[in-house]
Design a protein around this motif. Sequence first.
Motif, short mmCIF file in Angstrom:
data_model
loop_
_atom_site.label_atom_id
_atom_site.label_comp_id
_atom_site.label_asym_id
_atom_site.label_seq_id
_atom_site.Cartn_x
_atom_site.Cartn_y
_atom_site.Cartn_z
N ALA A 1 1.41 3.56 8.77
CA ALA A 1 0.44 4.14 7.84
C ALA A 1 -0.77 3.23 7.67
CB ALA A 1 1.10 4.39 6.48
N CYS A 2 -0.54 1.90 7.55
CA CYS A 2 -1.66 0.97 7.41
C CYS A 2 -2.48 0.90 8.69
CB CYS A 2 -1.14 -0.42 7.02
SG CYS A 2 -0.47 -0.49 5.34
N ARG B 1 -2.84 3.38 10.79
CA ARG B 1 -3.58 4.64 10.88
C ARG B 1 -4.80 4.63 9.99
NH1 ARG B 1 0.41 7.57 10.23
NH2 ARG B 1 0.26 8.05 7.99
N HIS B 2 -4.69 4.02 8.83
CA HIS B 2 -5.80 3.98 7.87
C HIS B 2 -6.61 2.69 7.96
CE1 HIS B 2 -4.59 7.66 5.83
NE2 HIS B 2 -3.34 7.23 5.88
N ARG B 3 -6.27 1.82 8.95
CA ARG B 3 -6.99 0.56 9.16
C ARG B 3 -7.04 -0.26 7.87
NH1 ARG B 3 -12.21 2.60 12.80
NH2 ARG B 3 -11.00 3.59 14.46
N ALA B 4 -5.90 -0.36 7.27
CA ALA B 4 -5.81 -1.09 6.00
C ALA B 4 -4.97 -2.35 6.20
CB ALA B 4 -5.19 -0.21 4.93
N ARG C 1 0.83 -1.21 0.00
CA ARG C 1 0.00 0.00 0.00
C ARG C 1 0.87 1.27 0.00
NH1 ARG C 1 -2.84 3.53 3.33
NH2 ARG C 1 -4.94 4.01 2.56
N ARG D 1 1.16 4.13 -2.94
CA ARG D 1 0.89 5.54 -2.65
C ARG D 1 2.14 6.42 -2.71
NH1 ARG D 1 -0.73 6.15 2.72
NH2 ARG D 1 -1.56 8.19 2.19
#
Length: 750
Positions: free
Chosen positions: A37-38, A40-43, A21, A25
Amino acid sequence: MDTAGSSSVPNPTKPTYACVRCSDRKVKCNREVPCSACVRHRALCIYRPPKAPRRKKTHAPHDQLVERLRRYEHLLQERGIDPEPPRSIDNPEEIPPIEQGPTPAASAETAGVAQSPMPVSAPSEPRATIFKPEVIQGRSGTRLVDNSLWSRVALEIDENEENVEEDSANDTSDDLPSDDDFGYVLGDKMPNMSPLHPSAEQIYELWGIFLENVNPLSKVIHVPTLQPAIVKAVNNIAQIPRGFEALMFSIYSTAILTLTDNDCVSRFSEPRSILLRRYISATKIALSRAKFMSSNSIVIMQALLFHLLSLRDHSEPRAVWTLTGVAVRIGQGMGMRIDGTLLGLSPFETELRRRIWWQLNMHEFRAAELCGQAKYRDFKLDETTPKIGANVNDCDMHPSMTSAPVESGKITEMLWCSFRTDLATGGAAQQERLRNAGKVGFTSEEFIAMDDLTIKDRFLQEMEEKVETKYLRFCDPSEPLQFMTLVGGRLALNLARFLTHHPRRWAQQSHVPDEEKKLVWDVVMQLLQQYDMMQSSPQLQRFAWNVPYFIQWHAVIHAMDLLRAEPLYPDATKAWRLIEALYRNNAEMLLVTDRPILLAVGNLCLKAYDARETVLSRDGRKEQVPEYIMKLRERARARKEALLERRARKTNVNVPPLHSHIEGPTSTLPSDRLLSQQFATHDHLAMPPSDDTFWLSDALVSDTFTIGAVDPMDLDTQDYDFGGSGGDAVDWAQLDAWFGDPVLANLGGR
């Protein structure tokens, strides 16, 4: 395939590459499992090994380069030199790839910029809540991030930005129209084609002239790195990067600026005016092609600065000031208003940026003054302001140096620039002190008009001590640059004395005490002598081009005004010899017809000389009329005749029959008086109104425009009289209008 639950289990081996991801990005990945980052974005955080990069074509095979590197290390070890140990390879992604050797064109621009590599500014950890200014460097140059809005954006900038950022300034492909093309700012429609360079022999000759005449007074390039770049560019003229091409054309134009017309004809077989116009136009085209308005390149900044030098003497002052403001904004966007040491820049680039920033601001100070603006109004000095350029020679600097150059205790190539920058910072600091003392809105012009001589004399004393002890006492008159600084230093001190005791302090000439009048007169005579020396001395001939732009017109006008009021004032004959030298050294004062200040000075000179002729004739004496006075009279007569002809043509079209507006018999009026009376009544019909008048008035509902619609050409017949009918002192407010009035400034464009 990993699941969200399994991916949250700590992995004993930290990945050496970004997750899928973050890679898509193009943002910074901290390579945790899962990454921040993942989370934080729940990815879903997935790591896949990146594809093997495509091998770049190199001039030599990879194995040969590695073998050569090993051989060089072995040779160093044989000579007792231990090579620097390699960086840690715990993280393979941090090992830079072996890049292809630079092309001659790329090397040229690198040498012209003369920058050493700088650390990427994107931090490895999230930054603190309080954002501090920092620079971000990509292939297109350095830009400053200086607010909290951009702090979040800067965090997302990939550390390998230079691999994906397009360098549009160096793109040699055909351009298509774009919204970021601001070439029209330069004043012409810019063609897409590359301008034509002179021959190789002429390029080297122009480069030599530039080094001898321009570089000692500007010092915004590094000759040891730019010299080989010029050679590479000449040998590969079709592959020059666009920014470097703009720099080359700006060098051509400034070199021509320093020559006389005879020099240009003997060296290049063409008149100076043609060569100067050609290379200034070519510089505009090159700057437009390099998209200078959106550039972060130091090379383009250097080119723009030299372009300003080349056109400042012959262009409308308001336009020069405005374009200088554009250059200041570009420099601010590059972070030049902050000292490079606070931004983590290399010592070499820090020094180069200091020189460029101060040269640009000193030019802006004078450009503002010539437009009727306060010199230091928007300039602030604080702990972040760039320091003055170091007192070092170019040979003591190199792009790879790791520490700041050591200041020399002797005179160096930076003598003139250091001296001027010291004066500028002193003037700005004095104004800042007065503002801090409660004088709100205090400007340089208010300093001139101050009655408090205690403050002004203290400033003058501080300035004199600094100039004498730091510069002038070390200058050797046998060396041209040191002689230039010696004369320039004396001139600067006299100019400060003139401004301290400026006649503006008095309402009328008759109010000035005799001692004060004599003091100011002596200072003005010394100023005129020093201007003459800087322009006519054979030793300073190569620097004479820089003098006209800095002539203190207030002092010249004061001398003429006093000679007009008192034609036989002591030393009047000497004063007229110095005025004649001023016109001889500055031929454009006799030729230019579209500069209000030069026209005003010329008309005031004629009035003063007419007063002298009247007094001499009354005493039965007569002297031969100087050639420059005859030329001034001829110019004034030609302009009046041209105006009368212009008015006559307009009269036939615009003005109703004369008898309907003039009472009494008109046949007895002489033709010129009749014409004058006619236009006294109908001058509002001469031209349509200005843009502002058009929409601010009721002109749209009237058959004729009657508000503010004055023909600017009518101003040509005015006497440019700054004083009253009784020969009182100059009306300095009216003089300021000649400097700054946009209508008057555009007389030549009608």
